[in-house]
Design a protein around this motif. Structure first.
Motif, short mmCIF file in Angstrom:
data_model
loop_
_atom_site.label_atom_id
_atom_site.label_comp_id
_atom_site.label_asym_id
_atom_site.label_seq_id
_atom_site.Cartn_x
_atom_site.Cartn_y
_atom_site.Cartn_z
N GLY A 42 37.16 -13.41 -11.51
CA GLY A 42 36.05 -14.47 -11.25
C GLY A 42 34.53 -14.33 -12.78
O GLY A 42 33.96 -15.02 -12.33
N LEU A 43 35.22 -12.85 -13.81
CA LEU A 43 34.28 -13.30 -14.83
C LEU A 43 34.48 -14.25 -15.65
O LEU A 43 34.03 -14.61 -15.92
CB LEU A 43 34.04 -11.45 -14.86
N TRP A 44 35.52 -14.19 -15.61
CA TRP A 44 36.17 -15.27 -16.84
C TRP A 44 36.17 -16.51 -16.04
O TRP A 44 35.52 -17.69 -17.63
CB TRP A 44 38.16 -15.87 -16.64
N ALA A 45 35.88 -16.83 -14.98
CA ALA A 45 35.46 -17.95 -15.17
C ALA A 45 34.13 -18.84 -14.89
O ALA A 45 33.54 -19.25 -15.79
CB ALA A 45 36.14 -18.68 -13.07
N ALA A 46 33.34 -17.41 -14.40
CA ALA A 46 32.31 -17.56 -15.17
C ALA A 46 31.67 -17.27 -16.31
O ALA A 46 30.57 -18.00 -16.42
CB ALA A 46 31.05 -16.72 -14.43
N TYR A 47 32.33 -16.57 -16.97
CA TYR A 47 32.24 -16.56 -18.49
C TYR A 47 31.92 -18.21 -19.41
O TYR A 47 31.71 -18.61 -20.03
CB TYR A 47 33.47 -15.89 -19.44
N VAL A 113 42.91 -12.26 -27.27
CA VAL A 113 42.12 -11.14 -27.73
C VAL A 113 40.86 -11.73 -29.10
O VAL A 113 40.14 -10.72 -29.23
CB VAL A 113 43.79 -11.06 -28.76
N ARG A 114 40.34 -13.16 -28.73
CA ARG A 114 39.20 -13.84 -30.17
C ARG A 114 38.75 -13.57 -28.93
O ARG A 114 37.43 -13.37 -29.84
CB ARG A 114 39.83 -15.14 -29.95
N VAL A 115 38.57 -13.40 -27.62
CA VAL A 115 37.42 -13.23 -26.90
C VAL A 115 36.82 -11.40 -27.29
O VAL A 115 35.36 -11.54 -27.21
CB VAL A 115 37.67 -13.55 -25.28
N CYS A 116 37.68 -10.30 -26.93
CA CYS A 116 37.41 -9.27 -27.04
C CYS A 116 36.47 -9.19 -28.59
O CYS A 116 36.19 -8.08 -28.68
CB CYS A 116 38.61 -8.15 -27.12
N ALA A 117 37.47 -9.80 -29.24
CA ALA A 117 36.43 -9.77 -31.68
C ALA A 117 35.14 -10.46 -31.60
O ALA A 117 34.12 -9.89 -31.93
CB ALA A 117 37.55 -10.29 -31.92
N ARG A 118 35.44 -11.78 -30.36
CA ARG A 118 34.01 -12.19 -30.59
C ARG A 118 32.35 -11.93 -29.96
O ARG A 118 31.27 -11.85 -30.37
CB ARG A 118 34.02 -13.85 -30.19
N GLU A 119 32.83 -11.29 -28.98
CA GLU A 119 32.18 -10.82 -28.08
C GLU A 119 31.53 -8.95 -27.63
O GLU A 119 30.87 -8.43 -27.33
CB GLU A 119 32.29 -10.68 -26.38
N GLY A 120 32.35 -8.07 -28.84
CA GLY A 120 32.53 -7.03 -29.48
C GLY A 120 32.87 -5.95 -27.68
O GLY A 120 32.20 -5.11 -28.41
N ILE A 121 34.19 -6.50 -27.27
CA ILE A 121 34.75 -5.55 -26.47
C ILE A 121 35.76 -4.99 -26.63
O ILE A 121 36.38 -5.29 -27.55
CB ILE A 121 35.18 -6.58 -25.18
N GLU A 122 35.66 -3.36 -26.83
CA GLU A 122 36.34 -2.08 -27.33
C GLU A 122 37.34 -2.26 -26.90
O GLU A 122 37.27 -1.00 -25.88
CB GLU A 122 35.46 -1.31 -28.11
N ARG A 196 34.76 -4.18 -17.71
CA ARG A 196 33.80 -4.17 -17.94
C ARG A 196 32.51 -4.66 -18.83
O ARG A 196 31.63 -5.34 -19.29
CB ARG A 196 33.52 -2.83 -18.61
N GLY A 197 33.69 -5.07 -20.52
CA GLY A 197 32.73 -5.81 -20.90
C GLY A 197 32.81 -7.19 -20.95
O GLY A 197 31.71 -7.34 -21.88
N LEU A 198 33.47 -7.53 -20.56
CA LEU A 198 33.22 -8.89 -20.01
C LEU A 198 32.27 -9.22 -18.32
O LEU A 198 31.76 -10.30 -19.02
CB LEU A 198 35.15 -9.68 -19.02
N ALA A 199 32.43 -8.05 -18.13
CA ALA A 199 31.05 -8.33 -17.23
C ALA A 199 29.18 -8.53 -17.66
O ALA A 199 29.02 -9.03 -17.37
CB ALA A 199 30.83 -7.41 -16.55
#
Length: 458
Positions: A42-47, A113-122, A196-199
């Protein structure tokens, strides 16, 4: 409730989040897209929808809190694994489309991996790949057959390689290892930090998440919840193992539990004996699935199947009854890694994954009803959910793309049998996998039961 979530698993406890609840749905409302489920799907779709069209009104409804379910409890593998085999996908479409699906899964690992870097998701991401050990002659035979099959499909060593005993030990030193397969297409992650970072990333794009809002029923352009209803042009069902709780979906997905444990931090000299220097994820070629990773703080997280399917698709929240399964998991990792015999287990937990009747994940949209869905990942959802989110974006926005042409798009799995047939069949399969592994240890030959089981699930 927020504080209680910290005790669901090692991942929840170490997510670095206060788990403060978001407001529930305040009453009946309308949106352009309503997503049911605030897990990865759900969160990836919303993102991706919000990124593609910032003007869309996107609302996400969650029965508990974002990351409560499998998205916060899994083994932390972001891999290119897809539950249906290439021959199965080719039978649904053709050889070219099946290979496109496989390549899309490989690309998806890098996209996460790219989205984690782009969004600062640790999320403690380490793309070390996966090593699958062969520790009996039967397992080695399956490993070789898997690589031979990969070559027939044109997949090279950069996709899947066969390692001899020495090369396998250079990555992971486990007892009785005869060889292994290795793929670079997997990243170890901290799953709760990712969800949680994606949310938070979704909310930064204007998406509204309502927690503690249980959807009772989904119908064309409408979701009924315990706090009112939401009407929308598109309704996305992203409920995976919890799908049977929705009216009319009792036989859509079978919820099966997977159990996981975490050890105390392991001393550096022990890791030197074992390996996993690049935090490779690991498994072996047995029939009853096991999986593990070395965490960023040097613990071993190790899990596997074996917990029985609950009659009537019941979802467990208390795993104390599964003490024998946890005991078996500990014995299994000690059998793999004798130096860890005195290492303490500090956390045990479980979660539910969703299995469709034909073991083939799917994503789709019915334009006539506005009903969309994604799921049936059979435990391979950390990456597949991302591919689903991007595909749902294209479907909802009416785009014809390479993603919407993949064979899993708009695939419809048959319904599961009614109880007690479903209960008997699934638990018989779990028992058969265990017996097949015992048979192979005793006879050192491929299991007859195992071959029959492989035909059923592939």
């Amino acid at each position: 409730m927020g504080c209680a979530l910290k005790h669901l698993s090692f991942w929840h406890e170490t997510a670095g989040d206060d788990w403060a609840p978001r407001p529930s749905l305040p009453g009946t409302t309308a949106a352009d897209v309503v997503v049911v489920g605030a897990g990865y799907t759900g969160l990836w779709a919303a993102y991706y929808l919000a990124a593609a069209d910032p003007g869309l009104r996107v609302v996400v409804l969650e029965a508990e809190m974002a990351g409560y379910g499998a998205s916060g409890r899994n083994g932390g593998w972001c891999s290119a694994l897809f539950p249906a085999s290439l021959p199965t996908l080719a039978a649904m479409s053709d050889r070219t489309a099946a290979l496109a699906q496989h390549q899309a899964m490989r690309d998806t690992v890098d996209e996460v991996v790219r989205v984690c870097a782009r969004e600062g998701i640790e999320a403690d991401v380490a793309k070390g790949g996966t090593i699958a050990l062969a520790r009996t002659p039967a397992q080695l035979r399956r490993a070789r057959a898997e690589v031979e099959e990969a070559r027939r499909w044109g997949r090279g060593e950069d996709d899947l390689a066969l390692l001899d005993a020495g090369a396998a030990a250079a990555v992971l030193r486990a007892g009785d290892t005869l060889g292994a397969t290795y793929t670079p297409d997997c990243a170890a992650i901290h799953p709760a930090r990712l969800v949680r970072g994606l949310a938070r990333a979704v909310e930064r794009r204007g998406v509204v998440i309502h927690e503690h809002t249980r959807a009772r029923a989904i119908s064309p352009h409408h979701v009924e919840t315990d706090h009112g209803s939401v009407s929308a042009d598109v309704v996305i069902r992203a409920t995976e193992g919890y799908t049977p709780r929705l009216a009319g979906h009792a036989r859509t997905i079978a919820p099966v539990h997977s159990l996981v444990l975490a050890t105390e931090p392991i001393a550096a000299h022990l890791w030197e004996e074992i390996g996993l220097r690049r935090r490779e994820t690991f498994t072996d070629h047995r029939h009853l699935i096991i999986y593990g990773q070395r965490t960023a703080d040097d613990r071993l997280v190790f899990g596997g199947r074996g917990a029985p399917y609950r009659y009537g698709a019941r979802i467990s929240t208390d795993f104390t009854r599964d003490a024998e399964v946890f005991k078996h998991l500990r014995a299994t990792y000690v059998d793999l890694f004798a130096p860890l015999r005195d290492v303490a287990v500090t956390h045990t937990w479980g979660g539910v994954l969703g299995i469709p009747r034909d073991w083939c994940a799917s994503v789709g949209l019915d334009r006539d009803t506005g009903l969309a869905w994604a799921g049936g990942y059979v435990g391979d959802g950390v990456s597949t959910t991302n591919l689903a989110g991007r595909t749902l974006r294209d479907l909802v926005l009416g785009r014809t793309t390479d993603l919407t042409a993949l064979p899993w798009v708009n695939h419809r799995s048959p319904a599961w049998e009614p109880e007690p047939l479903r209960w008997a069949g699934i638990n018989a399969g779990l028992r058969a996998a265990s017996l097949a592994d015992v048979e192979e240890r005793l006879t050192r030959r491929p299991s007859i039961v195992g071959r029959a089981l492989e035909r059923v699930v592939h």
